[in-house]
Write a protein that holds these residues in place. Structure first.
Motif, PDB file in Angstrom:
ATOM      1  N   LYS A  26       4.144  -3.446   9.412  1.00 43.41           N
ATOM      2  CA  LYS A  26       5.445  -3.569   8.757  1.00 43.41           C
ATOM      3  C   LYS A  26       5.726  -2.376   7.828  1.00 43.41           C
ATOM      4  CE  LYS A  26       6.452  -7.689  10.433  1.00 43.41           C
ATOM      5  NZ  LYS A  26       7.621  -7.924  11.314  1.00 43.41           N
ATOM      6  N   GLY A  27       4.839  -1.393   7.865  1.00 42.77           N
ATOM      7  CA  GLY A  27       5.067  -0.184   7.085  1.00 42.77           C
ATOM      8  C   GLY A  27       4.257  -0.055   5.816  1.00 42.77           C
ATOM      9  N   PHE A  28       3.405  -1.035   5.526  1.00 36.59           N
ATOM     10  CA  PHE A  28       2.588  -0.967   4.319  1.00 36.59           C
ATOM     11  C   PHE A  28       1.455   0.049   4.467  1.00 36.59           C
ATOM     12  CE2 PHE A  28       4.718  -4.820   3.293  1.00 36.59           C
ATOM     13  CZ  PHE A  28       4.485  -5.105   1.961  1.00 36.59           C
ATOM     14  N   ARG A  29       1.180   0.747   3.389  1.00 31.88           N
ATOM     15  CA  ARG A  29      -0.085   1.469   3.266  1.00 31.88           C
ATOM     16  C   ARG A  29      -1.134   0.466   2.791  1.00 31.88           C
ATOM     17  NH1 ARG A  29       1.165   6.038  -0.827  1.00 31.88           N
ATOM     18  NH2 ARG A  29       2.531   4.434  -1.698  1.00 31.88           N
ATOM     19  N   VAL A  30      -2.387   0.705   3.129  1.00 31.50           N
ATOM     20  CA  VAL A  30      -3.426  -0.287   2.858  1.00 31.50           C
ATOM     21  C   VAL A  30      -4.582   0.322   2.067  1.00 31.50           C
ATOM     22  CG1 VAL A  30      -5.106  -1.878   3.874  1.00 31.50           C
ATOM     23  CG2 VAL A  30      -2.859  -1.574   4.964  1.00 31.50           C
ATOM     24  N   ALA A  31      -4.916  -0.351   0.963  1.00 33.84           N
ATOM     25  CA  ALA A  31      -6.121  -0.034   0.199  1.00 33.84           C
ATOM     26  C   ALA A  31      -7.074  -1.210   0.338  1.00 33.84           C
ATOM     27  CB  ALA A  31      -5.780   0.199  -1.268  1.00 33.84           C
ATOM     28  N   MET A  32      -8.357  -0.920   0.477  1.00 38.19           N
ATOM     29  CA  MET A  32      -9.352  -1.979   0.697  1.00 38.19           C
ATOM     30  C   MET A  32     -10.530  -1.803  -0.256  1.00 38.19           C
ATOM     31  SD  MET A  32      -9.429  -1.697   4.863  1.00 38.19           S
ATOM     32  CE  MET A  32      -9.614   0.090   4.744  1.00 38.19           C
ATOM     33  N   ILE A  33     -11.000  -2.914  -0.796  1.00 41.88           N
ATOM     34  CA  ILE A  33     -12.190  -2.900  -1.649  1.00 41.88           C
ATOM     35  C   ILE A  33     -13.243  -3.809  -1.044  1.00 41.88           C
ATOM     36  CG2 ILE A  33     -13.130  -3.513  -3.920  1.00 41.88           C
ATOM     37  CD1 ILE A  33     -10.430  -2.806  -5.142  1.00 41.88           C
TER      38      ILE A  33
END
Length: 219
Positions: A26-33
């Protein structure tokens, strides 16, 4: 929409990665921890293979200081968080009377305290965003042999409802998806379907709790 950022705390295969893909499409950038650097690199490659901008940040979620430091790094890299997905839980197996208080507290830190700490860290950088917390059926129907995890899921449910009431006047949505089944590919509880349910919660921004349960005649 392309500037929106999803932060996944407790990144892993299954619900976390599927939700990252759903939002990323949907166009989101993603950060993951997550705790394992190698796993984060794998998730990043998979998301990038779908054209999704992604980056991993290493932290032991059981350590509040590490968690806060990682979220600070996320903010430095992305500038903001629009949606927080907290998908971490811990629960040493055992009946209530067999639980060691230290183990119970350690599990609670991951299952509940980490969610609150994450929320408090992202709120200053969130504008009309959303807090999504992964719940479970154990919150509604505790299982004696999984007492610690049951307590954790009850805690995350209570936290979600409390946050919902507190943050709604500020235009921030908070809610929990109570998944009343075991995640399994090809079933109603397929991680991709659960991810779609999370995205629907984000779009609808209505209920503090959505029960995800297969019923007679369901999908």
């Amino acid at each position: 929409m392309k500037e929106n950022v999803l932060l996944v705390v407790g990144a892993g295969k299954g619900i976390s990665l599927s939700t990252a893909l759903a939002f990323g499409r949907k166009g989101f950038r993603v950060a993951m921890i997550a705790r394992r650097k190698e796993a984060l690199a794998d998730y990043q490659r998979e998301l990038e293979a779908h054209g999704i901008e992604a980056r991993g940040f290493k932290a032991d979620i059981a350590s509040e200081s590490q968690l806060k430091s990682a979220i600070s790094d996320v903010i430095h890299a992305f500038g903001k968080v629009d949606v927080l997905l907290y998908n971490a839980a811990a629960g040493k197996p055992g009946k209530p009377t067999a639980l060691d208080s230290g183990d119970l507290i350690a599990d609670f830190k991951v299952s509940v305290s980490g969610a609150l700490a994450s929320t408090k860290e992202v709120l200053p950088y969130m504008n009309k965003g959303a807090i999504l917390l992964t719940g479970g059926g154990l919150a509604l129907h505790p299982y004696a042999d999984l007492a610690s995890l049951s307590i954790g899921k009850a805690g995350i449910r209570s936290l979600a409802k409390s946050l919902h009431d507190e943050l709604k006047p500020e235009g921030i949505y908070a809610g929990t998806l109570t998944v009343k089944g075991f995640v399994e590919s090809g079933t109603y509880y397929d991680a991709e379907k659960i991810a779609d349910a999370f995205y629907s919660m984000y779009e609808n921004r209505a209920e503090a709790e959505v029960i995800y349960e297969e019923t007679t005649g369901g999908n």
